[in-house]
Write an enzyme that holds these catalytic residues in place. Sequence first.
Site, PDB file in Angstrom:
ATOM      1  CG  HIS A  73      -1.761   0.890   1.322  1.00  0.00           C
ATOM      2  ND1 HIS A  73      -2.310   1.696   0.204  1.00  0.00           N
ATOM      3  CD2 HIS A  73      -3.028   1.129   2.261  1.00  0.00           C
ATOM      4  CE1 HIS A  73      -3.364   2.353   0.523  1.00  0.00           C
ATOM      5  NE2 HIS A  73      -3.899   2.167   1.941  1.00  0.00           N
ATOM      6  CG  HIS A 119      -4.101   0.520  -8.860  1.00  0.00           C
ATOM      7  ND1 HIS A 119      -5.323   0.499  -8.189  1.00  0.00           N
ATOM      8  CD2 HIS A 119      -3.623   1.455  -7.705  1.00  0.00           C
ATOM      9  CE1 HIS A 119      -5.801   1.404  -7.513  1.00  0.00           C
ATOM     10  NE2 HIS A 119      -4.690   2.042  -7.070  1.00  0.00           N
ATOM     11  CG  ASP A 124       2.938   4.347  -3.995  1.00  0.00           C
ATOM     12  OD1 ASP A 124       2.673   5.348  -3.389  1.00  0.00           O
ATOM     13  OD2 ASP A 124       1.871   3.605  -4.092  1.00  0.00           O
TER      14      ASP A 124
HETATM   15  N1  COA Z   1       5.214  -6.402 -10.651  1.00  0.00           N
HETATM   16  C1  COA Z   1       5.126  -7.624 -11.273  1.00  0.00           C
HETATM   17  N2  COA Z   1       3.978  -8.281 -11.309  1.00  0.00           N
HETATM   18  C2  COA Z   1       2.905  -7.769 -11.023  1.00  0.00           C
HETATM   19  C3  COA Z   1       2.840  -6.626  -9.992  1.00  0.00           C
HETATM   20  C4  COA Z   1       4.042  -5.948 -10.206  1.00  0.00           C
HETATM   21  N3  COA Z   1       4.082  -4.779  -9.410  1.00  0.00           N
HETATM   22  N4  COA Z   1       1.790  -6.512  -9.777  1.00  0.00           N
HETATM   23  C5  COA Z   1       1.135  -7.412 -10.040  1.00  0.00           C
HETATM   24  N5  COA Z   1       1.608  -8.507 -10.572  1.00  0.00           N
HETATM   25  C6  COA Z   1       1.438  -9.672 -11.141  1.00  0.00           C
HETATM   26  C7  COA Z   1       1.415 -10.608 -10.052  1.00  0.00           C
HETATM   27  O1  COA Z   1       2.382 -11.453  -9.890  1.00  0.00           O
HETATM   28  C8  COA Z   1       0.239 -11.563 -10.431  1.00  0.00           C
HETATM   29  O2  COA Z   1       0.750 -12.451 -11.720  1.00  0.00           O
HETATM   30  P1  COA Z   1       0.210 -13.806 -11.704  1.00  0.00           P
HETATM   31  O3  COA Z   1      -1.187 -13.856 -12.351  1.00  0.00           O
HETATM   32  O4  COA Z   1       1.297 -14.446 -12.823  1.00  0.00           O
HETATM   33  O5  COA Z   1       0.562 -14.474 -10.504  1.00  0.00           O
HETATM   34  C9  COA Z   1      -0.648 -10.740 -11.313  1.00  0.00           C
HETATM   35  O6  COA Z   1       0.090  -9.618 -11.616  1.00  0.00           O
HETATM   36  C10 COA Z   1      -1.829 -10.144 -10.632  1.00  0.00           C
HETATM   37  O7  COA Z   1      -1.260  -9.529  -9.423  1.00  0.00           O
HETATM   38  P2  COA Z   1      -2.008  -9.480  -7.944  1.00  0.00           P
HETATM   39  O8  COA Z   1      -1.052  -9.172  -6.909  1.00  0.00           O
HETATM   40  O9  COA Z   1      -3.026 -10.418  -7.672  1.00  0.00           O
HETATM   41  O10 COA Z   1      -2.802  -8.330  -8.328  1.00  0.00           O
HETATM   42  P3  COA Z   1      -3.508  -7.052  -7.468  1.00  0.00           P
HETATM   43  O11 COA Z   1      -4.735  -6.479  -8.214  1.00  0.00           O
HETATM   44  O12 COA Z   1      -3.942  -7.791  -6.195  1.00  0.00           O
HETATM   45  O13 COA Z   1      -2.392  -6.032  -7.027  1.00  0.00           O
HETATM   46  C11 COA Z   1      -1.118  -4.494  -6.399  1.00  0.00           C
HETATM   47  C12 COA Z   1      -2.331  -4.829  -6.875  1.00  0.00           C
HETATM   48  C13 COA Z   1      -1.183  -2.883  -6.174  1.00  0.00           C
HETATM   49  C14 COA Z   1      -0.960  -5.188  -4.660  1.00  0.00           C
HETATM   50  C15 COA Z   1       0.163  -5.074  -7.100  1.00  0.00           C
HETATM   51  O14 COA Z   1       0.087  -4.696  -8.535  1.00  0.00           O
HETATM   52  C16 COA Z   1       1.422  -4.639  -6.452  1.00  0.00           C
HETATM   53  O15 COA Z   1       1.831  -5.444  -5.508  1.00  0.00           O
HETATM   54  N6  COA Z   1       2.036  -3.789  -6.875  1.00  0.00           N
HETATM   55  C17 COA Z   1       3.337  -3.299  -6.193  1.00  0.00           C
HETATM   56  C18 COA Z   1       3.313  -2.388  -4.979  1.00  0.00           C
HETATM   57  C19 COA Z   1       2.581  -1.307  -5.330  1.00  0.00           C
HETATM   58  O16 COA Z   1       2.930  -0.449  -5.933  1.00  0.00           O
HETATM   59  N7  COA Z   1       1.428  -0.898  -4.533  1.00  0.00           N
HETATM   60  C20 COA Z   1       1.052   0.555  -4.440  1.00  0.00           C
HETATM   61  C21 COA Z   1      -0.416   0.396  -5.056  1.00  0.00           C
HETATM   62  S1  COA Z   1      -1.149   2.213  -5.268  1.00  0.00           S
END
Ligand code: COA
Length: 380
Positions: free
Chosen positions: A227, A266, A317
């Site tokens: 987050h 996201h 971010d």
């Molecule tokens: N880098 C690489 N791969 C990513 C990724 C990232 N930043 N974000 C998602 N993915 C991939 C996951 O590994 C997953 O791949 P898979 O299906 O092969 O396992 C797929 O995309 C879906 O990811 P998931 O974590 O289930 O999606 P989500 O919608 O829950 O994720 C976030 C949202 C923001 C938690 C995620 O994109 C993330 O962790 N981003 C980095 C942290 C970040 O910047 N957070 C701030 C958000 S404002």
Amino acid sequence: MSNGKESTAVASEGLRGVVAAQSAIGDVNGEQGILIYQGYNIHDLAEHSTFEEVVFLLWNGRLPKAEELADFKGRLRRNYEVPPQVIEMMKSFPKDADPMDVLRTAVSSLDFYDENGHGTDREQAVKAAVRITGQIGTIAAAWDRIRNGKDVIAPDKNLSIAENFLYMLRGERADQDEEHIFDVCLILHADHELNASTFTTRVVAGTLAGMYGAVTAGVAALAGPLHGGANTNVMKMLLEINDPAKIDTWLDQALAEKRKIMGIGHAVYKTEDPRATWLRKFSKQMADKKGEQKWFTMSQAIEKAMLDKKGMYPNVDFYSASTYYLMGIPLDLYTPIFAVSRISGWTGHILEQYGHNKLIRPRAEYIGARDQKYTPIDQR
Ligand code: COA
């Protein structure tokens, strides 16, 4: 025996797609990349508004008239000062404490010095919201001074929240460009519908716990790397790679190891996060101003590579990291700065929750064992 749930009820992992509250505060259109606060497009607010005006908007559902805004700013400014006991308490903390942990503890302790801090009727809750919104930046800046053995700079009531934060951090006024960029950064981070920390604050407020407790929980939720903690980790990544030529290899290895690239992706946006559009611009503006293009260039290259490799876009971010870095802000203050802004959305949502309260109490899809027989301890 019925457990009160539909037998077909299936949990949505991470509550994705679940609508958990009605809210008039903000809305995210993830397909089209549109963010609105109380009906106003974020681009319009970033272009024309100020953080204080946005706080008023989020809490009241409308833009203030000139005299209302002046009055509101006055109320916030009269509350910049943090109770001296809180500053004294912070001086006793370990100097290497994480600023988000410090913020969480200090915000929680503000409750002791507000005799109406537990009030959940609108008037009292707004008073508490004004106090925390006024004080949270003072706490974040004071901690950086304390941990570095410097005198705490008293807030200046003539300055806006953005101007004041940079002033208290540095001990001198920032220039106008930086103050403006910082103010717009606060606007961009102010609200984002039911993100994890805002949802947390609503769950706590839904029990009719006080404003300070709900905000404290929000700070705790924001601290996590998935987050608000992502912005600091973006800068750590840029510093670790440190060479534009190494980006591709670094990313390939990270992706092969299934690591998340911070600041990318996201839960709601499937296209460009509209806040990233502004922050990209600010990152470039700071790069030009400081004559240091490296971090912006690297960020752009990572953005492009992640779009090519994974079809993923930067979030709020991603470019805030290089923007703050070139402002000389310490890495671990990026997330507290997020809180200095998001306090407006949290408190807006808490006020909304108090206004139409219903205890938030979902169910779980039970996947554990049933009909176990209790075995006395000496027979296990
Ligand atoms: N880098 C690489 N791969 C990513 C990724 C990232 N930043 N974000 C998602 N993915 C991939 C996951 O590994 C997953 O791949 P898979 O299906 O092969 O396992 C797929 O995309 C879906 O990811 P998931 O974590 O289930 O999606 P989500 O919608 O829950 O994720 C976030 C949202 C923001 C938690 C995620 O994109 C993330 O962790 N981003 C980095 C942290 C970040 O910047 N957070 C701030 C958000 S404002």
